[in-house]
Design a protein around this motif. Structure first.
Motif, PDB file in Angstrom:
ATOM      1  N   ASN A 139      47.578  47.923  53.455  1.00  0.00           N
ATOM      2  CA  ASN A 139      48.173  46.998  52.497  1.00  0.00           C
ATOM      3  C   ASN A 139      49.507  46.448  52.978  1.00  0.00           C
ATOM      4  OD1 ASN A 139      46.803  46.899  49.533  1.00  0.00           O
ATOM      5  ND2 ASN A 139      46.310  48.811  50.566  1.00  0.00           N
ATOM      6  N   TYR A 214      51.253  42.810  37.776  1.00  0.00           N
ATOM      7  CA  TYR A 214      49.937  42.170  37.778  1.00  0.00           C
ATOM      8  C   TYR A 214      50.029  40.752  38.329  1.00  0.00           C
ATOM      9  CZ  TYR A 214      46.145  39.362  35.855  1.00  0.00           C
ATOM     10  OH  TYR A 214      45.128  38.464  35.701  1.00  0.00           O
ATOM     11  N   THR A 217      50.518  40.954  42.068  1.00  0.00           N
ATOM     12  CA  THR A 217      49.281  41.267  42.778  1.00  0.00           C
ATOM     13  C   THR A 217      48.339  40.065  42.804  1.00  0.00           C
ATOM     14  OG1 THR A 217      49.511  43.540  41.990  1.00  0.00           O
ATOM     15  CG2 THR A 217      47.392  42.915  42.886  1.00  0.00           C
ATOM     16  N   THR A 218      48.306  39.316  41.697  1.00  0.00           N
ATOM     17  CA  THR A 218      47.439  38.129  41.647  1.00  0.00           C
ATOM     18  C   THR A 218      47.910  37.063  42.612  1.00  0.00           C
ATOM     19  OG1 THR A 218      47.013  38.610  39.314  1.00  0.00           O
ATOM     20  CG2 THR A 218      46.446  36.425  40.110  1.00  0.00           C
ATOM     21  N   ALA A 220      49.627  37.617  45.217  1.00  0.00           N
ATOM     22  CA  ALA A 220      49.374  38.144  46.560  1.00  0.00           C
ATOM     23  C   ALA A 220      47.968  37.790  47.001  1.00  0.00           C
ATOM     24  CB  ALA A 220      49.575  39.662  46.567  1.00  0.00           C
ATOM     25  N   THR A 440      55.280  45.017  51.063  1.00  0.00           N
ATOM     26  CA  THR A 440      54.694  45.499  49.820  1.00  0.00           C
ATOM     27  C   THR A 440      53.400  46.237  50.122  1.00  0.00           C
ATOM     28  OG1 THR A 440      53.529  43.412  49.481  1.00  0.00           O
ATOM     29  CG2 THR A 440      55.710  43.620  48.518  1.00  0.00           C
ATOM     30  N   GLY A 441      52.887  46.911  49.123  1.00  0.00           N
ATOM     31  CA  GLY A 441      51.663  47.689  49.303  1.00  0.00           C
ATOM     32  C   GLY A 441      51.907  49.174  49.332  1.00  0.00           C
ATOM     33  N   ASN A 447      47.958  54.706  43.500  1.00  0.00           N
ATOM     34  CA  ASN A 447      46.824  54.180  42.732  1.00  0.00           C
ATOM     35  C   ASN A 447      45.551  54.992  42.947  1.00  0.00           C
ATOM     36  OD1 ASN A 447      48.457  52.153  41.799  1.00  0.00           O
ATOM     37  ND2 ASN A 447      47.755  50.636  43.274  1.00  0.00           N
ATOM     38  N   SER A 530      43.101  42.591  46.445  1.00  0.00           N
ATOM     39  CA  SER A 530      43.951  42.090  45.361  1.00  0.00           C
ATOM     40  C   SER A 530      43.108  41.668  44.163  1.00  0.00           C
ATOM     41  CB  SER A 530      44.788  40.905  45.858  1.00  0.00           C
ATOM     42  OG  SER A 530      45.678  41.319  46.871  1.00  0.00           O
ATOM     43  N   ALA A 534      43.945  43.821  40.759  1.00  0.00           N
ATOM     44  CA  ALA A 534      44.657  43.127  39.683  1.00  0.00           C
ATOM     45  C   ALA A 534      43.902  43.161  38.351  1.00  0.00           C
ATOM     46  CB  ALA A 534      44.965  41.684  40.111  1.00  0.00           C
ATOM     47  N   THR A 569      42.263  36.743  36.197  1.00  0.00           N
ATOM     48  CA  THR A 569      42.905  36.873  37.509  1.00  0.00           C
ATOM     49  C   THR A 569      42.542  35.698  38.411  1.00  0.00           C
ATOM     50  OG1 THR A 569      42.836  39.276  37.287  1.00  0.00           O
ATOM     51  CG2 THR A 569      43.156  38.386  39.497  1.00  0.00           C
ATOM     52  N   PHE A 593      57.186  41.699  42.765  1.00  0.00           N
ATOM     53  CA  PHE A 593      57.172  43.026  43.380  1.00  0.00           C
ATOM     54  C   PHE A 593      58.562  43.657  43.352  1.00  0.00           C
ATOM     55  CE2 PHE A 593      53.131  41.791  45.566  1.00  0.00           C
ATOM     56  CZ  PHE A 593      52.388  42.877  45.134  1.00  0.00           C
TER      57      PHE A 593
END
Length: 1134
Positions: A139, A214, A217-218, A220, A440-441, A447, A530, A534, A569, A593
């Motif tokens: 990621n 969220y 992430t979307t 991304a 990021t990631g 998770n 992603s 998301a 999304t 982020f």
């Protein structure tokens, strides 16, 4: 520190008479509830724990006991645990608890694909390397490394790029330390960072930051899809563009349109794959990871090879300007072929034709063409030229400053020539925003906590190791790129100088296609992940129920797949694709982020500083200072990247926070913000208690005494409305009530009453604390509230209550006695008292008074509370249009004109707008009406005293009659025997019944009389049966006449005014005269405020005091009696 537990088995000993011993224990400690309630609570657990103790026929062994119902006494058959039977009703046995914990799983039912549904659920088996390290690596390493890092190094220089990388990696490392502490403080289910933040900082922060995460992430996903399309159209299939531009200045717009079309198609395809089955994405994850690893290895192999044999990637310079060399093969103006000079393709790009005498561009004519190596190698020394930055505006030429150049006079045609230009303005802060998504990631490991064998060990170690590895890769790449690649090539974003090759691919070994294919699949896989993660994050937020309008996204397919969340999304992701620029989308997701990481650090710092008992993370290498440093770094990077994007992200988060606060569902997750609020409140209370508030800071802190009806509903809801109008949400308000009885029997009623009070407060928009107490009598309950309500410096200074309207018609004297005692206690406690008459006639919060006046009758100075209350009321929209009038009373020896001027001046200094009027009270004789009112009042008092004799006095009177009767019967027994039995004299005297036998039956219990003595219900006369002689009958008739003489005289009194209490006459005269003046001036006022006279020191005149107040308020609708607390509450000073 580890704690050792030892399980000690307890065997049945040879204690004598075991059943009798158990029965005796049960008789002491055992009191069983219904079997059904127990089965509902502990049925499943006890079936597991006690299955071995069932008999062969399926029923449990039961014990007989003379004290316990044998039919239901089968909860705990083990007599070793009989002592703890009642505790087991609410607290399970340790064996049952450990059994439940051992079988705990955080896997959500129906989350797996229906194609993968198995009968057996395998336990989590992933270790640190597979479960945390590799997902984080996959990621973190992505599109920015392959497409933009070389350009960032060439534009910012090695030193500034090194600073950017260090800042971003330090931010993620500090965040990972904080995240590790939170993740190891218990089990982290699916939801990752959202779960950690929401459970640490509360639903408001959790919902706001969760939605921001969220959105990040979307977006991304949008960035990865745009990167995929950029690689496809620029380096793999350049001829696949749908939109082309004839003019060079139209090429950027055509590129954006191609990105939009292809990006939308790619998004639809990826969404379809995710919808069909996540299992395909999971199976391809290993392929995507292999692409990333092979690409990194190819880069390092290429760097090593450049030190031995640099690759051949020549670039062409005209003067010091770099050229796009994909339209010519030879970097020469002319070539000699068979001794004939011929022009090249490059000549045709700058001249009108191929002829040597053609008209050419001036700069082309003045400068020579030079060919240099684009990848000079690790040992070439090019690192010196790449140390410093080369920022510039959009459209500036990419030049090599060390090359000689002759400037041209006319540069207007440069845009049409094949030079390499900057496609955007570049500066340090922009590059920070573009680079940050590459780090990021870091949440990928947290998770997956449900799939880890030992999450509390794997998450910290794997995440920190992955960040350290990727940080080393980024820092080494920055240095190696600057040491191996020519500066003009680094600043060439799309590889035009190296024949449309990916710049980082030119460095790779064995072929540039390794990086191109690897980066393509890497970006594709990141986009799929992603689009997979998301929707699940949005579904987790929706299922928590903290944002009502998102509840529809909590539903999905039968197997739990978030279908609606996936559509949402994809819609948001399409917005990022329509932006169509990777460099424009990257700063947007950087904001989201960074905000998420900021609150992870804040959560860890808050929990550490609060030292909550539940904060026991297994990861010990954290400190609150590191969390604050990470939080500060995140905030700084937000504003460094883009201050306007940072403000937009904060506004979005703030709006979501306020929405959840006011409209969202209430959740209690034991969050740190609540603990922080408690600590702040404690600190503030300690500071407040150090000194009393200054007069300038005084405001009424109300204790509202509400009355509940028989159904435990609020009897006067307008009292709460008036509280809201008076307070307007400011200061302290405590709404309380008292229930009569024992807390053991009426505890449930108290909770119900408190819930009803809260519902009424919500309906009236009253912001207050609520408390219902149970006391043996109402008087003590009110006294306890007045004395002890509040905490520390946040105590009430005023009491608000309703006037006891029906005190005259009450069957007992308790209503007005309680009222007067409340007045006395508030005076003793130096608290103000507000008494509202006809409170049900007061306006509701939705009403708007169109006009009228608020009249203040200032009779005695009470500290200025009478002045302050109308001002506070007029701040509310209900009373805003009312005018304030102040009346004061002047006597004969007062100068009323001067009093009016002084009062006007005083009000001016108080900054109060009010009309002033002085009412003159002339000395006059006491009227007959006053005497009549006083006489009626005293007659009523005497009648009440006579009729409300206590039961003890009545009992003593009856007992004395009984004793005397017994003596008479003994003395005259002989004479009674001579009286013929056939003609007895039988008579029922009032209060007595005379039967045939000479006996007295008195079966009343004295203790029962004493307990009933507190209740003021009128006693029913006892009927005592006895036999009488004629002499005894006459004696008792005389006694009865004497005993009832007081009552008969009460109704035969004549108005002898001279015998009246002159103090009462004077008080009644004052009340009558003042009432006449108030009614004359203020009968039509919206509200009348009056000084409340104090109760008499002698309690014998309490009922007269109530009469005086009734006369004072007679003829007025809305009245507020005000009694000051003995201190100044308003001042003329600033």
């Amino acid at each position: 520190m580890p704690t050792n537990f030892t399980v000690v088995p307890v065997e049945d000993g040879s204690a004598p008479s075991g059943s009798e011993q158990q029965n005796s224990l049960r008789s002491v400690f055992g009191e069983e509830e219904e079997e059904e309630e127990y089965e509902r609570t502990f049925g499943s657990a006890m079936e597991r724990g006690e299955g071995s103790r069932r008999s062969s026929d399926g029923s449990r062994r039961r014990e007989t006991s003379p004290f316990i119902n044998c039919e239901t006494s089968h909860y705990h058959d083990d007599k070793n645990m009989a002592l703890f039977e009642e505790e087991m009703e609410s607290n399970p046995m340790v064996s049952s608890l450990l059994n439940k914990l051992a079988n705990y799983t955080n896997l959500t039912q129906g989350v797996r694909e229906h194609e993968e549904a198995d009968n057996a659920v395998t336990g989590p088996q992933m270790g640190t390397f597979i479960g945390v390290y590799l997902p984080c690596m996959q990621n973190i390493l992505g599109v920015i490394l392959f497409l933009r890092l070389t350009w960032i190094v060439g534009t910012a220089g090695i030193l500034e790029t090194f600073a950017i990388v260090v800042m971003c990696c330090a931010c993620t490392m500090l965040t990972a330390i904080s995240m590790s502490a939170i993740a190891t403080n218990g089990v982290v289910p699916a939801g990752g960072s959202y779960y950690m933040i929401s459970r640490s900082l509360g639903p408001e922060f959790g919902g706001a930051v969760g939605l921001c995460f969220y959105l990040g992430t979307t977006f991304a996903g949008s960035m990865y899809i745009l990167g995929t399309i950029e690689i496809l159209l620029t380096y793999i299939v350049p001829t696949g563009a749908l939109f082309t531009a004839d003019r060079k200045e139209d090429q950027p717009a055509a590129l954006l349109n191609n990105m939009r079309v292809y990006g939308t198609c790619c998004l639809a395809l990826m969404s379809l794959v995710v919808f069909v089955g996540v299992k395909y994405v999971n199976k391809l994850a290993l392929v995507f990871l292999a692409c990333v690893v092979l690409s990194i290895m190819a880069i390092y192999a290429g760097v090593i090879k450049t030190a031995i044999e640099p690759p051949d990637f020549p670039i062409c310079l005209l003067g010091n300007r770099s050229l796009q060399n994909h339209n010519f093969d030879v970097c020469l103006k002319t070539v000699v072929v068979k001794n004939v000079t011929q022009t090249t393709e490059l000549w045709s790009l700058f001249c009108d034709g191929p002829a040597l005498n053609a008209s050419c561009d001036q700069y082309f004519t003045l400068n020579n063409v030079t060919e240099i190596q684009g990848i000079p190698g690790l040992l070439s020394g090019v690192i010196k030229d790449n140390l410093w930055s080369h920022y510039g505006p959009s459209g500036v030429l990419v030049e090599k400053s060390s090359q000689p150049s002759v400037p041209a006079q006319d540069s207007s045609n440069d845009i049409n020539n094949p030079y390499v230009f900057n496609d955007m303005s570049t500066f340090f802060t922009l590059l920070v925003g573009i680079y940050f998504p590459s780090v990021t990631g870091i949440m990928a490991g947290s998770n997956r906590s449900g799939d880890l064998r030992d999450a509390q060990r794997s998450i910290p170690f794997g995440t920190i190791l992955a960040i350290a590895t990727t940080s080393f890769i980024y820092i080494s790449c920055v240095i190696l790129f600057g040491a191996c690649i020519e500066g003009v090539v680094l600043r060439d974003k799309f590889g035009d100088t190296v024949k449309k090759n990916l710049v980082i691919g030119t460095l790779a070994w064995p072929s540039p296609w390794v990086i191109v294919i690897g980066s393509f699949f890497s970006c594709s896989g990141a986009g799929l992940q992603s689009l997979t993660g998301a929707p699940r994050l949005l579904q987790a937020i929706a299922r928590d129920g903290i944002v009502p309008f998102l509840e529809v996204f909590g539903h999905g397919k039968a197997n739990g797949e978030p279908t609606w969340a996936l559509l949402m999304t994809a819609g948001i992701c399409e917005i990022g694709i329509l932006i169509a620029s990777l460099d424009a989308v990257a700063p947007i997701l950087s904001m989201f982020f960074l905000m998420c990481y900021l609150f992870v650090n804040l959560a860890c710092a808050v929990q550490t500083l609060l030292r909550t008992p539940n904060w026991r993370p297994r990861f010990k290498f954290y400190h609150w200072s590191l969390s604050f440093l990470g939080m500060s770094l995140c905030l700084s990077l937000m504003f460094i990247s883009s201050w306007y994007y940072a403000l937009v992200a904060m506004v979005i988060a703030g709006c979501i926070y306020k929405y959840i606060e006011y409209r969202g569902a209430e959740k209690e997750w034991g969050d740190g913000i609540r603990g922080l609020s408690l600590n702040a409140a404690r600190y503030a209370l300690i500071r407040l208690e150090e000194s009393p508030p200054h007069t300038k800071n005084w405001r009424p802190q109300l204790l509202v005494l509400c009355k509940l009806d028989t159904d435990l509903g609020v009897k006067h809801p307008r009292l709460l409305s008036f509280t809201t109008q008076l307070k307007a949400g400011k200061g302290l308000t405590i709404v309380s009530s008292v229930l009569e009885g024992s807390f053991m029997t009426r505890g449930a009623h108290a909770k119900t009453g408190e819930q009803n009070l809260k519902a009424a407060m919500a309906a009236e928009r009253t912001k207050a604390f609520c408390h219902v107490v149970v006391s043996s009598n109402l008087r003590d309950g009110f006294s306890h509230l007045i004395q002890s309500a509040g905490l520390g410096g946040m105590k009430h200074n005023a009491v608000l209550m309703a006037w006891p309207a029906g005190w005259k018609q009450a069957q007992d004297s308790y209503p007005w006695k309680n009222f007067i005692e409340t007045v006395r206690e508030t005076t003793s406690a130096h608290q103000a008292l507000l008494v509202a008459k006809n409170i049900d006639h007061f306006p509701a919060n939705h009403e708007r008074l169109k006009g009228g006046t608020i009249d203040v009758w200032w009779i005695v100075h009470d500290g200025g509370l009478l002045m302050l209350l109308p001002f506070l009321l007029r701040q509310h929209k209900v009373w805003r249009k009312c005018k304030m009038r102040i009346f004061t009373v002047a006597h004969m020896d007062d100068n009323s004109i001067q009093m009016k001027k002084d009062l006007q001046s005083f009000l001016y200094q108080l900054r109060l707008d009010a009309e002033v009027e002085v009412v003159e009270m002339h000395e006059s004789d006491i009227s007959a009406f006053t005497y009549e009112k006083t006489l009626v009042m005293e007659q009523r008092s005497q009648m009440l005293k006579q009729m409300q004799l206590s039961r003890n006095e009545r009992e003593r009177e009856i007992q004395s009659i009984t004793d005397e009767s017994r003596g008479s019967i003994k003395k005259k027994r002989a004479s009674l025997a001579e009286i013929p039995k056939s003609t007895p004299n039988t008579l029922q005297v009032p209060g007595y019944a005379i039967p045939e036998e000479a006996q007295l039956i008195h079966d009343r219990n004295t203790a029962a009389h004493a307990s009933l003595n507190d209740k003021a219900t009128p006693p029913t006369p006892d009927c005592v049966h006895m036999t009488w002689t004629k002499d005894k009958l006459m004696t008792e008739r005389n006694r009865t006449r004497e005993a009832s003489a007081g009552v008969r005289d009460l109704f035969s009194l004549k108005p002898e005014w001279g015998n009246l209490n002159q103090s009462n006459v004077r008080r009644m005269h004052t009340a009558v005269k003042l009432n006449e003046a108030v009614v004359n001036k203020s009968q039509n006022a919206q509200l009348v405020l009056l000084n409340m006279p104090g109760p008499p020191k002698n309690k014998g005149g309490d009922e007269n005091y109530m009469e005086f107040l009734e006369v004072l308020m007679d003829g007025l609708d809305r009245v507020l009696l005000v009694r000051g607390g003995g201190r100044e509450v308003i001042t003329i000073y600033s």
